[in-house]
Each structure stands twice: as structure tokens, then as C-alpha cells.
Design a protein around this motif. Structure first.
Motif, PDB file in Angstrom:
ATOM      1  N   LEU A  74      14.455  -5.803  -7.892  1.00  0.00           N
ATOM      2  CA  LEU A  74      14.292  -6.702  -9.035  1.00  0.00           C
ATOM      3  C   LEU A  74      15.339  -6.320 -10.070  1.00  0.00           C
ATOM      4  O   LEU A  74      15.425  -5.160 -10.473  1.00  0.00           O
ATOM      5  CB  LEU A  74      12.883  -6.578  -9.633  1.00  0.00           C
ATOM      6  CG  LEU A  74      12.655  -7.218 -10.995  1.00  0.00           C
ATOM      7  CD1 LEU A  74      12.782  -8.741 -10.901  1.00  0.00           C
ATOM      8  CD2 LEU A  74      11.281  -6.843 -11.548  1.00  0.00           C
ATOM      9  N   VAL A  75      16.153  -7.300 -10.491  1.00  0.00           N
ATOM     10  CA  VAL A  75      17.213  -7.083 -11.473  1.00  0.00           C
ATOM     11  C   VAL A  75      16.768  -7.688 -12.798  1.00  0.00           C
ATOM     12  O   VAL A  75      16.319  -8.843 -12.843  1.00  0.00           O
ATOM     13  CB  VAL A  75      18.536  -7.707 -11.005  1.00  0.00           C
ATOM     14  CG1 VAL A  75      19.621  -7.511 -12.060  1.00  0.00           C
ATOM     15  CG2 VAL A  75      18.962  -7.103  -9.678  1.00  0.00           C
ATOM     16  N   GLN A 124      17.439  -2.118 -12.615  1.00  0.00           N
ATOM     17  CA  GLN A 124      17.124  -2.472 -11.235  1.00  0.00           C
ATOM     18  C   GLN A 124      15.865  -1.717 -10.818  1.00  0.00           C
ATOM     19  O   GLN A 124      15.811  -0.488 -10.911  1.00  0.00           O
ATOM     20  CB  GLN A 124      18.276  -2.123 -10.295  1.00  0.00           C
ATOM     21  CG  GLN A 124      18.047  -2.604  -8.854  1.00  0.00           C
ATOM     22  CD  GLN A 124      19.187  -2.241  -7.932  1.00  0.00           C
ATOM     23  OE1 GLN A 124      19.551  -1.068  -7.862  1.00  0.00           O
ATOM     24  NE2 GLN A 124      19.752  -3.220  -7.248  1.00  0.00           N
ATOM     25  N   VAL A 125      14.836  -2.469 -10.405  1.00  0.00           N
ATOM     26  CA  VAL A 125      13.594  -1.907  -9.882  1.00  0.00           C
ATOM     27  C   VAL A 125      13.627  -2.062  -8.368  1.00  0.00           C
ATOM     28  O   VAL A 125      13.773  -3.180  -7.852  1.00  0.00           O
ATOM     29  CB  VAL A 125      12.360  -2.599 -10.483  1.00  0.00           C
ATOM     30  CG1 VAL A 125      11.098  -1.965  -9.941  1.00  0.00           C
ATOM     31  CG2 VAL A 125      12.388  -2.524 -11.997  1.00  0.00           C
ATOM     32  N   SER A 148       0.820  -1.216   0.000  1.00  0.00           N
ATOM     33  CA  SER A 148       0.000   0.000   0.000  1.00  0.00           C
ATOM     34  C   SER A 148       0.852   1.263   0.000  1.00  0.00           C
ATOM     35  O   SER A 148       0.527   2.250  -0.666  1.00  0.00           O
ATOM     36  CB  SER A 148      -0.954  -0.021   1.202  1.00  0.00           C
ATOM     37  OG  SER A 148      -0.202  -0.109   2.408  1.00  0.00           O
ATOM     38  N   ASP A 149       1.959   1.272   0.754  1.00  0.00           N
ATOM     39  CA  ASP A 149       2.809   2.467   0.852  1.00  0.00           C
ATOM     40  C   ASP A 149       4.122   2.297   0.100  1.00  0.00           C
ATOM     41  O   ASP A 149       5.097   3.023   0.368  1.00  0.00           O
ATOM     42  CB  ASP A 149       3.108   2.765   2.332  1.00  0.00           C
ATOM     43  CG  ASP A 149       1.838   3.043   3.123  1.00  0.00           C
ATOM     44  OD1 ASP A 149       0.874   3.550   2.510  1.00  0.00           O
ATOM     45  OD2 ASP A 149       1.808   2.730   4.326  1.00  0.00           O
ATOM     46  N   VAL A 150       4.186   1.368  -0.806  1.00  0.00           N
ATOM     47  CA  VAL A 150       5.428   1.079  -1.506  1.00  0.00           C
ATOM     48  C   VAL A 150       5.484   1.896  -2.792  1.00  0.00           C
ATOM     49  O   VAL A 150       4.500   1.980  -3.539  1.00  0.00           O
ATOM     50  CB  VAL A 150       5.537  -0.425  -1.819  1.00  0.00           C
ATOM     51  CG1 VAL A 150       6.753  -0.706  -2.699  1.00  0.00           C
ATOM     52  CG2 VAL A 150       5.642  -1.213  -0.532  1.00  0.00           C
ATOM     53  N   SER A 151       6.627   2.516  -3.041  1.00  0.00           N
ATOM     54  CA  SER A 151       6.886   3.223  -4.293  1.00  0.00           C
ATOM     55  C   SER A 151       7.941   2.468  -5.073  1.00  0.00           C
ATOM     56  O   SER A 151       8.835   1.836  -4.490  1.00  0.00           O
ATOM     57  CB  SER A 151       7.349   4.655  -4.024  1.00  0.00           C
ATOM     58  OG  SER A 151       8.571   4.652  -3.299  1.00  0.00           O
ATOM     59  N   LEU A 152       7.834   2.514  -6.416  1.00  0.00           N
ATOM     60  CA  LEU A 152       8.740   1.784  -7.291  1.00  0.00           C
ATOM     61  C   LEU A 152       9.657   2.769  -8.003  1.00  0.00           C
ATOM     62  O   LEU A 152       9.207   3.808  -8.508  1.00  0.00           O
ATOM     63  CB  LEU A 152       7.957   0.961  -8.321  1.00  0.00           C
ATOM     64  CG  LEU A 152       7.006  -0.098  -7.742  1.00  0.00           C
ATOM     65  CD1 LEU A 152       6.238  -0.788  -8.849  1.00  0.00           C
ATOM     66  CD2 LEU A 152       7.790  -1.121  -6.921  1.00  0.00           C
TER      67      LEU A 152
END
Length: 713
Positions: free
Chosen positions: A139-140, A126-127, A44-48
Motif C-alpha cells: 500500500l502506497v 509504503q505498507v 491470519s499469518d500476515v505481518s505489516l
């Protein structure tokens, strides 16, 4: 595969327990312009954030082990577009799309949106999933993408000319799938050279798909050549039109053709020119501005809002949408003026969709699940169903009607909305449904059922419906209410599971009625078609279905934890008979169909450690509800039983002996059916008379008379 599923569930449960997020998988290799992964956990509070770790200018192949540094929450400008999609409460699908053309640059081209080399993209991405500036997971992605090589001659845009399907249901060569290219094992492909055919001439595709719709018999006028045919053959051969084909009913959906009598030796008249934009079966329907006429449909298991409608293709789909707010766009919010589309009718004109609105009062069939939260918003005039009816004749559309079902929905925190879309093509008032044979049933085609429908002119018509079995889906519960049609000649058994509690077993009458209604919903038809192409207006083409009534006089002894007389199994028995042969294809008809039920006793099983259903009245156990079908072939002619002499002595048995003496006089026996028995007997006696006369007047009898006269002297 089971190991991967187990690891996925383990990571998913771990992410939920620790309230963290993880990428699944954490390392990807991209060889195309799109790639996706799952972010599991409380997002919910995660930014990418996306950044390039090793760009293509380095010219090195980097991996995700031992080289990539720690994740960073600082986003960088890349040639990729990062998007996210919520697929559940604890799962987010992360999409990366390449914002660059993969076209190979030409010589001296200054456009930067192309690939200067064959290896267009070579970089490591890289994410990072961050919460408040702190990285939680990464994430690579190793991207190695080559440019698209487009041939100089991409082919022409000419449309393939499809012949009239009334006479050629699959075309002259159905396996010719590639334009201007030889298809392997397709021996009727005109694009195959002689050298190509030598490679697979012994492995040609057989049957209708290979162009061999049906072998032409020897008596056809087109079979005999001018070299080996006798002089009298053109006057005694048979001209049979291509529409007399047992395979025609399997592929063509439409009206029948009445043959017109005429002389055999006559040049066929030239047909009228066909309009340019005529519709054929399967061709897309076009609007007045040459756009595809679209209705929401399922494509590869997912609902597509703009799917083209194919001519003479019926469909009925359901689409499930998770609503958090009131919808604002199509197809859930539509206006009648937007649905009144002008459609080309295929005959040079156009038709306008006639829209009729209906307001749904019972929303239970559209709202499958809601959260127990007080209503926060009311959504009015939400489109719940779109039911189209296309009326057609020949190769054109005469009219289109649309019934739009709307309703008011209370949007809570989340609402699962099930919308329904359908399209039915009607030839007059009769639905253009596919047949199951012509005329007899073909194995693997659905058994055709029907119900009585009285038309306005007091004419009795049979409305087609299917005879079904249970089709287990998802978890196998009967609540899914999935069915599959009974296929001719294929025995099958299937079922579903019904959860029953101890409280349900205290109401046995209600339980029996519930199971009976579930089983009765499988077979709503009261008639079954005798052949594979029945006429809905001819009652002789149909026969009644025999339902075995349950014996209600038997005393039921119900207890507190068991119920007797539950119709848990439905059995369908079908008797079929081969009534003849059409060009070597057996024609099977249905002679009887019986639906019966088997009664069983349901009681809770509390053995072992599963004692909760017997203690908790609301705890349930799963009970099976099954259905099956059995096909039985009726012998063509049983005849009287054989005697002991026929069984032991085979000298005069034509079926078990190479030499058959009774067939010596076959033309004058009752088994010869080429002409009436009286004529064959008369001709046989005349032949016997000529044989005796020739024998008496011939050389052997003359020598016998001379020897007799010499001996008497």
C-alpha cells in the motif's frame, strides 16, 4: 457508485479464491494525520511493515506509478504509528496515525514537536503485507499535510446563557448559531450589522427557527404603539403570556405551568436568582468531580462506551460485540461500587445512583449468533443491560436508579453479544416524552398511543406507547424486527419479507398465528390521544382504537402447498378534524382510529427455473408482510346540499360574488356572533329609528312639506 461496489466485491472474491491478500485501495493520498485502508484475504499469518520511500527532505512529489520500487519486509522507524483491526474473518482495517504535532513552530522555538514550515509533512510511505519474509501486497500512501493555523484570539470560554425554555422554547433567536459572529439569513442575530442585514434582509429565515415563533395578534397590548393607539386601548387590550403558544409543546418536554391571576397594571416581581449549575434541556449531566456522566450510546452509527448523558433526553440503544475471550473491562465487566456514581443534582447538591442487579436466565435476546463449537470458557457476571431511570423536577434531578442485568455466557471460538443500554427521564412517575402539538396535532409529529396502567392508588393512568409501521432495514427481512412510528398527516406504506418453505405451508394454523403475532406487535396500544398534548391521568383525552376482528367463520381450504386467510396486510385509518385556530395555526384532533387486516393466500411459485422450493421442503421463498396508514380529513361543516337556484344564480351568493346584499344587515343577522342576538337586534332597531327620525326632520322632508303646502294653496 455501483461500479466501485462491483470492483470491491470482485477483488474481495478474488482474494478469497486465491488465498492471497490485497490492499483496497492500493494507493492513498493523506491530507490529515490519520488514514486507513482494508487488507482483504487470508490475513491470519500476515505481518505489516511500514517504511518511508521518499521523505520530505527530498522536496519532490512522488506518485505510486513508475517510481516506487518493490515492497520490502524490512520495517523502518517513521513518524507514523501503524495499527490493525480485525473487522471480519477475511478483512483487516489498517490504520496509520501521525505521531507528531501539527502546530506551527513559533519564532526562536526549540521544541522539535512542531512544524517549522506551513507544509509540515511531505513524504511517501509504503505498507507491505508479508508472509514469512515474502511480500504479498503493498500500500502506497502519499502524505501531504499542512500545519494547523490557530488564531491568536481563540475566543472566550464563557458559556452561552440559555433562557427559561418554559417561556422561550427555542430562545429569542434560534438561528444564532455562531458566538460573536453574524449568521447568514438570521435576521434576529444581534451580531449582524446594518450592512450585513442588507445582504439577506429579503431572504430571512421564517418560522420558529428564524425567531418568528408566532405572530402577535393586534389585540395584544405589546403590539400597539403609543402613537397610533386610541386613549381607551390600554383598558381594553389583552395581555397574553408567552406560554400561550401553539409551538411550545413541540420543543419543551416537562411539566405544565398554571397561570396565576393578578392585576394587569402591576410591575412584575423580581425572580429568585438561579443556581449556577442548574440543568436545562440538552445540557450534559455532571458528576461530583465535574466530569461528564457517561453511558454507552451510539454516535454516528457506532457504539461509544463513554458518551455523555443529556438532561431530559431519553434513549435506548443496542451494541453488538464480537467476543473471543471473556471481557475484563467496562462496560461488559462492571462492579456495583463502580456504578454508584455521585451525580450533581443541579440544585447545589448531589445524588447517588441506586444499583439493583438482575440475573438473566434467558440469553436468547442477548446472544444473537454463536459458532457451533464446544464451549471452551464460561464468563460469569457479564453485564448484559444497563437501564437508568432519572427522576427530575424543575431544573434538577431528585434520584437515579439503575437496573443492571448480568448473566453467564459460554465463550466459543466467537460469540456475538448484544448489550442494551437505556436512559429514561421521569417527572414523578410520568415519562417526560415530547408532545406532538399544543393542543392539536402538528403534521409530521408521531401519533400518540397508550395502554392502561393502574397505579398504586387505584388511579387509572395511560402509559404512552407508539403506533408503528414496518421499517425495512438491511436485507428487508422481518427478522430484523425494525419499526417506525406513524407520523400524523403522512400517508405511508411499508413492509418486510418473511421466508416460507413448503414445510411451513403444511402447518397453516401455525403460519397464520405467526403472521398475526408479527402484525399485532406493530400496534400494541389500545388507546390513541385525541390531541397532541394528552394528560395521562385524564381519560377524556384518549379514545379507544377500533380493531376489525377477522372473520373466523369463513371456511379455510388449505392444501399441501398453499395456505388461505393469511393476515399479510395491516391497514390503519385515521380520521382527523380541525377544531379551531390558535394564532393562525390550525389545531387538528383525531376523532377515530381503525386497525384492519387484509387476508391473502400464500402458495409457492415454482414457475420458470425456480423449482427448488417445490422439490426441497427446506428451501424457502420470500413472502411480503405489509402495513400502511391513511389519514382522512373530516369536513368542518358540510351543511345541507345546495339547491338548483343556489348553483345557477350567484347574484345573492356571498361566496361567489363580489357584491353581497345580504351582508347589508349583517349586525342584525344570525351570522353576527360578536354579542347576543337579542342585543344586536335591539341596537339595530334603535339605529333604524334614529335614521327615520333624522330623515323626517331633515332638509329633504322640510322641502317636500313646503312644496306640498304651496301646491295645496
Amino acid at each position: 457508485m455501483a461500479k466501485e461496489v462491483y470492483m470491491f466485491l470482485l477483488l474481495f472474491s478474488s482474494a478469497q479464491t486465491q488465498n492471497t491478500v490485497v490492499f483496497q485501495p492500493s494507493y492513498l493520498t493523506a491530507t490529515g494525520p490519520a488514514v486507513s485502508a482494508l487488507l482483504l484475504g487470508n490475513s491470519s499469518d500476515v505481518s505489516l511493515n511500514l517504511r518511508t520511500v521518499f521523505p520530505s527532505s527530498t522536496g519532490k512529489q512522488q506518485t505510486a506509478t513508475g517510481v516506487i520500487g518493490p515492497p520490502s519486509c524490512v520495517a523502518e522507524a517513521t513518524q507514523w504509528v501503524l495499527t490493525r483491526e480485525q473487522v471480519g474473518k477475511t478483512a483487516v482495517r489498517v490504520h496509520l496515525n501521525l505521531d507528531k504535532s501539527l502546530r506551527l513552530c513559533g519564532e526562536n522555538e526549540t521544541d522539535t514537536d512542531c512544524c517549522p514550515k506551513s507544509l509540515c509533512v511531505l513524504e511517501t510511505l509504503q505498507v507491505s503485507a508479508c508472509v514469512g519474509g515474502t511480500p504479498q501486497a503493498s500500500l502506497v500512501i502519499q502524505a501531504k499535510i499542512y500545519a494547523l493555523l490557530v488564531p491568536a484570539n481563540a475566543g472566550s470560554d464563557n458559556k452561552t446563557s440559555i433562557p427559561n425554555q418554559v417561556y422561550q422554547p427555542l430562545g429569542s433567536c434560534p438561528c444564532d448559531l455562531t458566538f460573536k459572529s453574524c449568521d447568514v439569513r438570521c435576521c434576529c442575530d444581534k451580531d449582524c450589522s446594518t450592512e450585513d442585514l442588507k445582504l439577506f434582509e429579503s431572504q430571512c429565515l421564517l418560522g420558529p427557527f428564524g425567531g418568528q415563533v408566532s405572530p402577535a395578534p393586534d389585540y395584544q397590548c405589546s403590539v400597539q404603539s403609543s402613537e397610533n393607539s386610541p386613549d381607551w386601548f390600554p383598558f381594553l387590550c389583552v395581555n397574553s403570556s408567552p406560554e400561550n403558544n401553539p409551538y411550545l409543546g413541540l420543543f419543551y418536554q416537562g411539566d405544565t405551568i398554571t397561570p396565576k391571576p393578578g392585576p394587569t397594571f402591576q410591575r412584575p416581581p423580581l425572580s429568585a436568582p438561579v443556581p449556577v449549575n442548574v440543568y436545562t434541556q440538552g445540557s450534559p449531566i455532571l458528576t461530583l468531580n465535574d466530569q461528564y456522566f457517561t453511558i454507552p450510546q451510539k454516535v454516528l452509527g457506532l457504539c461509544a462506551n463513554n458518551a455523555p448523558v443529556a438532561f431530559l433526553k431519553n434513549f435506548k440503544v443496542k451494541c453488538v460485540t464480537l467476543l473471543r475471550t471473556c471481557p475484563t473491562g467496562s462496560p461488559l465487566q462492571t462492579l456495583p461500587m463502580d456504578l454508584r456514581v455521585e451525580v450533581k443534582n443541579g440544585q447545589g447538591g448531589d445524588v447517588i445512583v441506586d444499583v439493583t442487579d438482575e440475573v438473566a436466565t434467558d440469553l436468547s435476546q442477548f446472544i444473537s449468533s454463536t459458532d457451533a463449537v464446544a464451549s471452551s470458557d464460561e464468563c460469569e457476571n457479564v453485564t448484559l443491560a444497563l437501564d437508568y431511570k432519572f427522576y427530575w423536577k424543575g431544573n434538577g434531578i431528585t434520584s437515579i436508579t439503575l437496573t443492571r442485568t448480568v448473566g453467564t455466557i459460554s465463550v466459543n471460538d466467537s460469540v456475538m453479544l448484544t448489550t442494551r443500554y437505556s436512559a429514561v427521564f421521569l417527572n414523578g412517575e410520568i415519562m417526560g416524552e415530547p408532545n406532538s402539538g399544543n393542543p392539536g396535532y402538528q403534521v409530521g409529529r408521531p401519533v400518540i398511543g397508550g395502554t392502561v396502567d393502574t397505579l398504586d392508588s387505584n388511579t387509572v393512568s395511560i402509559q404512552r406507547t407508539s403506533i408503528n409501521l414496518w421499517k425495512p432495514v438491511n436485507d428487508g427481512m422481518c427478522s430484523a424486527n425494525e419499526k417506525k412510528p406513524v407520523l400524523f398527516g403522512e400517508n405511508s406504506t411499508s413492509g418486510c419479507l418473511l421466508p416460507i418453505s413448503r414445510q411451513n405451508l403444511t402447518q397453516c394454523d401455525l403460519l397464520r398465528e405467526t403472521v398475526t403475532s408479527l402484525q399485532a406487535a406493530l400496534t400494541t396500544a389500545t388507546y390513541v390521544a385525541r390531541s397532541g398534548n394528552p394528560n395521562p391521568l385524564t381519560l377524556t383525552d384518549w379514545m379507544n382504537i377500533s380493531f376489525v376482528t377477522l372473520n373466523s367463520s369463513t371456511a379455510m381450504e388449505d392444501t399441501a402447498s398453499s395456505c388461505y386467510g393469511i393476515p399479510s396486510h395491516q391497514h390503519i385509518r385515521v380520521w382527523s378534524l380541525i377544531t379551531g385556530m390558535v394564532e393562525g395555526v390550525p389545531q387538528r384532533d383525531i376523532r377515530a382510529l381503525q386497525v384492519s387486516y387484509s387476508l391473502s393466500t400464500w402458495e409457492l411459485d415454482c414457475g420458470g427455473s425456480d423449482v427448488f422450493p417445490c422439490v426441497d421442503p427446506a428451501e424457502t421463498q420470500l413472502f411480503p408482510i405489509t402495513s400502511s396508514v391513511t389519514f382522512t380529513d373530516i369536513p368542518i361543516s358540510t351543511g345541507p346540499p345546495k339547491t338548483r337556484f343556489q348553483i345557477n344564480f350567484t347574484e345573492y351568493d356571498c361566496n361567489r360574488n363580489d357584491v353581497c346584499w345580504p351582508e347589508l344587515a349583517f349586525p342584525i343577522t344570525k351570522y353576527y356572533t360578536g354579542e347576543p342576538y337579542s342585543q344586536s337586534l335591539a341596537k339595530g332597531l334603535i339605529l333604524v329609528f334614529f335614521f327615520i327620525t333624522a330623515s323626517i326632520l331633515g332638509t329633504p322632508w322640510r322641502q317636500i312639506r313646503q312644496a306640498w303646502n304651496s301646491a295645496s294653496l
